[in-house]
Design a protein around this motif. Structure first.
Motif, mmCIF file in Angstrom:
data_model
loop_
_atom_site.group_PDB
_atom_site.id
_atom_site.type_symbol
_atom_site.label_atom_id
_atom_site.label_comp_id
_atom_site.label_asym_id
_atom_site.label_seq_id
_atom_site.Cartn_x
_atom_site.Cartn_y
_atom_site.Cartn_z
ATOM 1 N N GLY A 1 0.726 -1.321 0.151
ATOM 2 C CA GLY A 1 0.016 0.176 0.211
ATOM 3 C C GLY A 1 0.729 1.320 -0.190
ATOM 4 N N SER A 2 2.225 1.010 0.550
ATOM 5 C CA SER A 2 2.975 2.275 0.655
ATOM 6 C C SER A 2 3.527 2.757 -0.959
ATOM 7 N N ILE A 3 3.256 1.568 -1.770
ATOM 8 C CA ILE A 3 3.877 2.002 -3.113
ATOM 9 C C ILE A 3 2.939 2.799 -4.056
ATOM 10 N N THR A 4 1.783 2.399 -3.730
ATOM 11 C CA THR A 4 0.534 3.010 -4.359
ATOM 12 C C THR A 4 -0.094 4.226 -3.580
ATOM 13 N N GLY A 5 0.086 4.088 -2.356
ATOM 14 C CA GLY A 5 -0.721 5.199 -1.611
ATOM 15 C C GLY A 5 -2.118 4.734 -0.848
ATOM 16 N N HIS A 6 -2.294 3.327 -1.083
ATOM 17 C CA HIS A 6 -3.635 3.107 -0.514
ATOM 18 C C HIS A 6 -3.246 1.725 0.556
ATOM 19 N N VAL A 7 -3.634 2.297 1.717
ATOM 20 C CA VAL A 7 -3.638 1.610 2.675
ATOM 21 C C VAL A 7 -4.741 1.788 3.788
ATOM 22 N N SER A 8 -5.590 0.720 3.815
ATOM 23 C CA SER A 8 -6.898 0.765 4.509
ATOM 24 C C SER A 8 -7.255 -0.397 5.356
ATOM 25 N N THR A 9 -7.667 -0.234 6.657
ATOM 26 C CA THR A 9 -7.951 -1.365 7.588
ATOM 27 C C THR A 9 -9.246 -1.793 7.095
ATOM 28 N N GLU A 10 -10.199 -1.059 6.675
ATOM 29 C CA GLU A 10 -11.618 -1.372 6.228
ATOM 30 C C GLU A 10 -11.790 -2.568 5.376
ATOM 31 N N ASP A 11 -10.830 -2.433 4.466
ATOM 32 C CA ASP A 11 -10.729 -3.408 3.226
ATOM 33 C C ASP A 11 -10.741 -4.776 4.035
ATOM 34 N N VAL A 12 -9.965 -5.163 4.916
ATOM 35 C CA VAL A 12 -10.010 -6.422 5.606
ATOM 36 C C VAL A 12 -11.360 -6.832 6.002
ATOM 37 N N LEU A 13 -11.945 -5.575 7.005
ATOM 38 C CA LEU A 13 -13.294 -6.108 7.565
ATOM 39 C C LEU A 13 -14.244 -6.362 6.555
ATOM 40 N N ASP A 14 -14.489 -5.657 5.484
ATOM 41 C CA ASP A 14 -15.115 -5.990 4.208
ATOM 42 C C ASP A 14 -15.346 -7.256 3.758
ATOM 43 N N ILE A 15 -13.788 -7.756 3.713
ATOM 44 C CA ILE A 15 -13.890 -9.224 3.276
ATOM 45 C C ILE A 15 -14.421 -10.256 4.623
ATOM 46 N N ILE A 16 -14.095 -9.939 5.609
ATOM 47 C CA ILE A 16 -14.314 -10.917 6.630
ATOM 48 C C ILE A 16 -15.857 -10.772 6.590
ATOM 49 N N PHE A 17 -16.801 -9.797 6.792
ATOM 50 C CA PHE A 17 -18.163 -9.942 6.695
ATOM 51 C C PHE A 17 -18.779 -10.554 5.413
ATOM 52 N N ARG A 18 -18.166 -10.195 4.398
ATOM 53 C CA ARG A 18 -18.586 -10.581 2.907
ATOM 54 C C ARG A 18 -18.530 -11.971 2.966
ATOM 55 N N ASP A 19 -17.264 -12.715 3.195
ATOM 56 C CA ASP A 19 -16.939 -14.052 2.705
ATOM 57 C C ASP A 19 -17.649 -15.179 3.894
ATOM 58 N N PHE A 20 -17.543 -14.523 4.930
ATOM 59 C CA PHE A 20 -17.820 -15.541 6.200
ATOM 60 C C PHE A 20 -19.157 -15.136 6.836
ATOM 61 N N CYS A 21 -19.871 -14.080 6.763
ATOM 62 C CA CYS A 21 -21.294 -13.853 7.127
ATOM 63 C C CYS A 21 -21.205 -13.797 8.717
ATOM 64 N N VAL A 22 -20.165 -13.363 9.367
ATOM 65 C CA VAL A 22 -20.077 -13.386 10.859
ATOM 66 C C VAL A 22 -21.339 -12.658 11.375
#
Length: 502
Positions: free
Chosen positions: A479-500
């Motif tokens: 993310g430091s190369i492109t300037g895109h660093v976000s923790t929310e992306d990880v949370l999106d995938i957790i709830f999308r893929d596992f429906c916790v």
């Protein structure tokens, strides 16, 4: 764990909204370069662009977006006409900060370079006209001159381009050869950023799956095979990023120029060769040996590739302290060179491969550095010319050889062809294959990313929490190369893929 990161991300978003309040000013600058020219383009960006265009044209109605219109431009304070030129209006966003998108931006969204309201005035390029329009813009409230690179910085902040695309834009502006232009345009259009974003997306998904396993495996919501999928993703990324790094520095060489050094004994025509290649008297030429004491450097365009050529002092055991320093600098340049032009006197070398190779070896060029052997003063060859040419034609242990006369320019075309071939091999074709690394900072972050992935493999069996931290670190470097660093992306995938929590 995931909840803490979500709260931290929310805090950062709040800080970003507070910072965005400081971006409310409107900037302006000449975007077409300075000096006398037929047309000068003056650009504004920010919420005051609409009012600035209305004030300078004296019309409340704006032209349709992205449509050129002919207008008389006046000083809003005095009403004095400044010029008659073309104006164009670009409708921007709503002034609210937009986070950079996950992928390189396409055509959606505000249709301006910065993502803000923008205006351009295409006026005559005389200094008086340009300074008058700039002075008029500066007199309007809320407008100020732009800082260096501020338009591109605003485009990045509004998510119109990532850092690699911004670097490509800078390289495109500075490009001096065809190959540099092709590479920079490819990077500016987002190919390198999309490659890194694809890796970041894969790593984000792997991290989300691993964290879901850590947080929720006891509730049987996440299956054991998730860990195997994460391991496979990490191994594939290690291999792909490692291959990307092993590119022979092609992109960096093309961006900054291949460093070539002219080396050889004194009085063999090294400075004459430099002057012949750059077509001007860049170096002093004298019949006396040891004239060159320092490094003389010129930038050339050979076959569309950038070449930074250095003439150096003659390599010999010097006794004069100044010449000794020159020889020392010459050997330093030899060690750092990407390409060596080894120049010898064609009338003073043995006419057999072994003897010629021994003379070349006495110059001590690095064995791993590509070399072209230039036999100068070919116009003075007499009886042994045929045997010398035959020895050179045998190849090994000699590098590519060319006969040259700096006096008559005979053999120059062959030397340029050899140079272009070596440059093409070192820099590669910027239009084929995956985009190349162009910045040393890219290499640094990618190597640190691979190191973090390797540590993941070491800690995976002992502590999944530490292993997850390694994936977060690897993702942060991407993310430091492109300037895109976000923790929310990880949370999106957790709830999308596992429906916790369903």
């Amino acid at each position: 764990m995931a909840l803490r990161r979500a709260l931290a991300a929310a805090g950062r978003r709040c800080a970003q909204r507070l910072c965005s309040a400081a971006w409310g000013d409107t900037i302006f600058a000449v975007s077409s370069g300075h000096g006398r020219c037929g047309v000068a383009v003056i650009r504004t960006s920010g919420p005051g662009s609409r009012g600035a265009l209305q004030s300078l044209t004296g019309r409340p109605a704006l032209p349709p977006p992205r449509v050129l219109a002919l207008r008389r431009i006046r000083d809003p304070a005095t009403g004095e006409p400044l010029d008659r030129g073309l104006v164009v209006w670009f409708q921007g966003g709503d002034g609210v900060h937009q986070s950079p998108p996950k992928h390189h931006p396409g055509s959606a969204g505000p249709q301006s370079f910065t993502g803000e309201d923008c205006a351009e005035l295409h006026v005559h390029g005389g200094p008086a006209v340009v300074s008058g329009v700039l002075r008029a813009l500066g007199s309007l409230p809320g407008l100020r001159p732009a800082e260096p690179g501020e338009f591109t910085r605003r485009a990045f902040r509004r998510g119109k381009l990532d850092l690699t695309a911004a670097e490509g834009l800078g390289d495109l502006i500075r490009a001096e050869t065809e190959a540099q232009r092709r590479q920079a345009l490819r990077q500016m259009e987002g190919e390198l950023g999309r490659l890194y974003q694809r890796w970041s997306d894969a790593l984000t998904q792997a991290l989300a799956h691993l964290e879901a396993y850590i947080d929720f495996s006891e509730d049987d919501n996440v299956e054991e095979e998730v860990l195997s999928q994460v391991d496979a993703t990490v191994r594939a990324l290690e291999q792909e990023i490692g291959s990307h790094l092993q590119d022979g520095r092609r992109g960096e060489l093309l961006r900054g120029g291949v460093r070539a050094v002219i080396a050889g004994p004194p009085n063999v025509g090294k400075s004459s060769l430099l002057n012949l290649l750059c077509q001007r008297p860049a170096a002093i030429v004298s019949p006396a040996a040891g004239t060159t004491r320092d490094v003389v450097e010129v930038a050339l365009n050979v076959g569309g590739y950038p070449l930074v050529l250095s003439d150096t002092a003659g390599l010999r055991d010097a006794t004069d302290p100044v010449e000794q320093e020159g020889v020392s600098r010459a050997r330093d340049r030899l060690r750092e060179a990407d390409l060596v032009l080894a120049v010898l006197d064609a009338t003073a070398v043995p006419p057999e491969p072994a003897g010629l190779g021994a003379v070349l070896g006495s110059l001590q060029p690095p064995t791993t550095t590509p070399c072209i052997l230039v036999l100068n003063k070919a116009d003075l060859l007499k009886g042994n010319g045929g045997s010398l040419r035959a020895a050179c034609a045998q190849g090994q242990p000699l590098p590519p050889v060319t006969f040259l006369s700096c006096k008559t320019s005979e053999g120059l075309d062959h030397l340029l062809a050899l140079l272009a071939r070596e440059l093409a091999r070192l820099c590669g074709n910027p239009l084929s294959g995956s985009p190349s690394l162009t910045q040393s900072r890219h290499s640094l972050h990618l190597r640190q990313c691979i190191a973090a992935l390797a540590r993941y493999g070491q800690e995976r069996q002992s502590d999944l929490g530490l292993a997850a931290e390694r994936l977060r670190l690897a993702r942060r470097h991407l993310g430091s190369i492109t300037g895109h660093v976000s923790t929310e992306d990880v949370l999106d995938i957790i709830f999308r893929d596992f429906c916790v929590g369903k």
